[in-house]
Motif scaffolding. Sequence first.
Motif, short mmCIF file in Angstrom:
data_model
loop_
_atom_site.label_atom_id
_atom_site.label_comp_id
_atom_site.label_asym_id
_atom_site.label_seq_id
_atom_site.Cartn_x
_atom_site.Cartn_y
_atom_site.Cartn_z
N GLU A 117 -9.64 64.08 -20.97
CA GLU A 117 -8.41 64.00 -20.10
C GLU A 117 -8.79 63.96 -18.62
O GLU A 117 -8.07 63.22 -17.81
CB GLU A 117 -7.75 65.29 -20.32
N GLU A 118 -10.01 64.40 -18.32
CA GLU A 118 -10.52 64.39 -16.87
C GLU A 118 -11.14 63.01 -16.52
O GLU A 118 -10.52 62.30 -15.43
CB GLU A 118 -11.73 65.46 -16.68
N SER A 119 -11.86 62.34 -17.53
CA SER A 119 -12.16 60.93 -17.19
C SER A 119 -10.92 60.23 -17.36
O SER A 119 -11.10 59.03 -16.53
CB SER A 119 -13.07 60.53 -18.34
N ALA A 120 -10.03 60.31 -17.95
CA ALA A 120 -8.84 59.36 -18.08
C ALA A 120 -8.02 59.42 -16.70
O ALA A 120 -7.29 58.41 -16.71
CB ALA A 120 -8.06 59.80 -19.41
N THR A 121 -8.16 60.49 -16.08
CA THR A 121 -7.42 60.67 -14.90
C THR A 121 -8.05 60.78 -13.62
O THR A 121 -7.52 60.69 -12.44
CB THR A 121 -6.16 61.85 -15.08
N SER A 122 -9.43 60.51 -13.70
CA SER A 122 -10.20 60.78 -12.37
C SER A 122 -9.80 59.60 -11.55
O SER A 122 -10.22 58.32 -12.07
CB SER A 122 -11.53 60.93 -12.82
N SER A 123 -9.66 59.84 -10.16
CA SER A 123 -9.76 58.79 -9.28
C SER A 123 -10.69 57.73 -9.21
O SER A 123 -10.89 56.50 -9.03
CB SER A 123 -9.07 59.31 -7.93
N SER A 153 -6.61 58.83 -23.56
CA SER A 153 -6.86 59.83 -23.47
C SER A 153 -7.22 60.70 -24.56
O SER A 153 -6.50 60.71 -25.46
CB SER A 153 -5.84 60.82 -22.68
N PHE A 154 -8.21 61.47 -24.63
CA PHE A 154 -8.79 62.46 -25.86
C PHE A 154 -7.86 63.63 -25.78
O PHE A 154 -7.78 64.47 -24.81
CB PHE A 154 -10.14 62.62 -25.57
N ASN A 155 -7.16 63.64 -27.11
CA ASN A 155 -6.50 64.96 -27.55
C ASN A 155 -6.48 65.12 -28.92
O ASN A 155 -6.89 64.11 -29.36
CB ASN A 155 -5.37 65.10 -26.71
N ALA A 156 -6.31 66.23 -29.43
CA ALA A 156 -6.17 66.28 -30.92
C ALA A 156 -5.39 65.31 -31.62
O ALA A 156 -5.79 64.66 -32.61
CB ALA A 156 -5.88 67.81 -31.30
N SER A 157 -4.41 64.85 -31.28
CA SER A 157 -3.44 63.78 -31.74
C SER A 157 -3.95 62.66 -31.89
O SER A 157 -3.70 61.73 -33.08
CB SER A 157 -2.02 63.86 -31.01
N HIS A 158 -4.66 62.24 -30.85
CA HIS A 158 -5.41 60.82 -30.82
C HIS A 158 -6.76 60.83 -31.99
O HIS A 158 -6.74 59.80 -32.54
CB HIS A 158 -6.06 60.42 -29.75
#
Length: 741
Positions: A89-95, A108-113
């Motif tokens: 999530e941090e890499s997916a939103t980092s400016s 973005s990485f999370n359990a559902s993906h």
Amino acid sequence: MILTGMIVAALVAVYVLTALWQGYRLGVTFQQAVLYLPLKLVFRISDGRIRIARQADAPVIYAISHQSRLDPALMLALLPDDTLHILDEESATSSWLEPFRTLARTISFNASHVFVSRRLVRHLKGKGRLAVYFPQTVEPDPKSFRLFRAVARIAVTAGADIVAIHVGGSRHLPMSLAPEAEAPRRWLPKLTIAALEPISLDSSIVRPGRAPTTSSNALFDRVAEARVAASVPRSLFAAVSGAARLYGPERTVVEDGLTGPLSYRDMLIAARVLGARFASVSSGGEAVGLMLPNSVGLVTSFVGLQSAGCVATMINYTAGPANVTAAIRSGAVRIVVSSRAFVDKAQLADIVAAIEGAGARFLWLEDVRPSVTAFEKASAALLWRWPVTPVKPSAPGAILFTSGSDSRPKGVVLTHENLLSNTAQIEARIVFTPADTLLNVLPAFHSYGLTGGTILPLVYGVRLYLYPSPLHFKQIPETAAKVKPTITFATDTFLSAYARTADDGDFASLRLVVAGAEPLQAETRRIWRERFGADIVEGYGLTEASPVVALNTRTHSRQGSVGRLLPGIRSRIEPVDGIEDGGRLWISGPNVMRGYISTRGAENVTPPPDGWHDTGDVVAFDREGYLTIRGRARRFAKIAGEMVSLGAVELLVQRLWPEERHAAVAVPDRKRGEKVVVLTTNTAAEKSELRAFGKASGVAELIVPDTIITVDAIPLLGSGKVDYVTARRIAMESLGIDKTT
């Protein structure tokens, strides 16, 4: 203004041309090359193997060890632009990563993906590419390991190949994902990208040269292999000097009870002084003997020999005059580094006489110290980072002699690359950090004590406390209580002895106890768990493999086994007549020796045929790749045509009388060819009791020995292994059997 504009235009032109060249060289798009070029220049990235990843046919999954926040930027800039990247999530939103995220599709990485995988399977079946970033730890907890299972399932379902990628050095960047206490930060480390050849998990499970395993374990192993592949080949001295720069020159790295603590800088200064002296009395690449106990002096002398470009020939001063004489002659050793104080205290006059009789002379450390000039000290203080004589990683680094537990010791030539590959293989399985302190009691003439107990802590910033002898059963627990180590290596014999004399709190600081060199008894494991709260991790190795071959870990452990093969080690099993459950183990890998000394000196060796070494051990693998040792091929008795494992006999006897020590040997028998004799320290041992226990345990009648000999102590080698040559001689003398039989 015109001149300024021309300069800016020229710089832009150079940058564009360089980016075009990088794009052509690596096969990336111009936009990728533009963003990658600054990273390439700043971190001096070795990226030649990234072409392996780019040229892999789809469907493919890039399995990336996620060491730092920089890794996604590098992969977005270097992998094909049609790759779907699963980012945290941090890499997916980092400016700051926004420009790089425009280079390819990301989610973005999370359990559902990850765990609802049908979308990813469809993507791969459509000839897609997927980049997955795995946890940076080498010992993921069960929750983290779920990612390996999920991705393995996706890969198998979609028929996708795996390309494992590791960015060596990124762990120490300021944006590292590892805690700073575990991975000291460096602003501009040189980075090395390792990418392994594509391989399907179906073929990985049963691929040639590897033990069978599950798909998730095969994926985990492949990621670990990439980690090892990212290690840059270098000499032993360069590895220690590099560790000093990485972990800090003033960091305490080695200590003993007499000298006290020594920093990297002070240790390397002393090694530089000694290296110059060693170089002045030897020729390049010459084998120089080293006969010292575990001490700061041993470490500085060993590193000094590496600085001088000499081959450190580790003299086993417990092996007896005949074996030491043979070692000196076979290694063509002219000079032996030692200490008069040590020789006097250890009463080694007969060993000294044997060495001198074999044609070698001594270089006494007591004579070197007072003769060191102010110029030598000043020069060493300035040049401590560099060796006196540089050598190639492929050059011989050490000669060790096999334990000789069941035959005459052999001289094993190990290169710098062999020894450092094995430390990298171990480090890819078990976490070692600068927060650890390792208590090493194993002698350096034993490969376990040299690689695991000496070289590994020096290379990975682990504080090393050296104790001179493993036989001080009362003093070692007391030392542990004072030093408070977090790691120790030992054999079952020594661990059992320490437990008998230790107070409950003596080993309370330990987080990791690794047992090797001989089978770990269930009773030893139980005592250490109940009294000290320490779970012993059992491994397997041999001198010819530098030495570690297999290891249990926190992530992968199975009691009764010696664990799974280390990354990069291949194996094959050859059948043995009379043995159905198992076969003779052969291994190959970067840690396997250069060869045995065949004539005279480290350059004259008999290499393993085609790189494969016959371990002489009869083993079996289970379906998940856990290795079980059935026994040495020589440690089987042929009784009336049936093969009986002497190791299995010892385990049976040990289960019946766990408080005592035992050794099983085979002696000639006129009626049945051979018979098994058990030596035991149990003065109350009865054959009838053993026979009844064997029957109740359901073992074959042949397994139960009918001859028991009581002894005061089981003969041991200096490494802690049972001396089976002496044990067999005792048995034959006791039974009145002719020794020439």
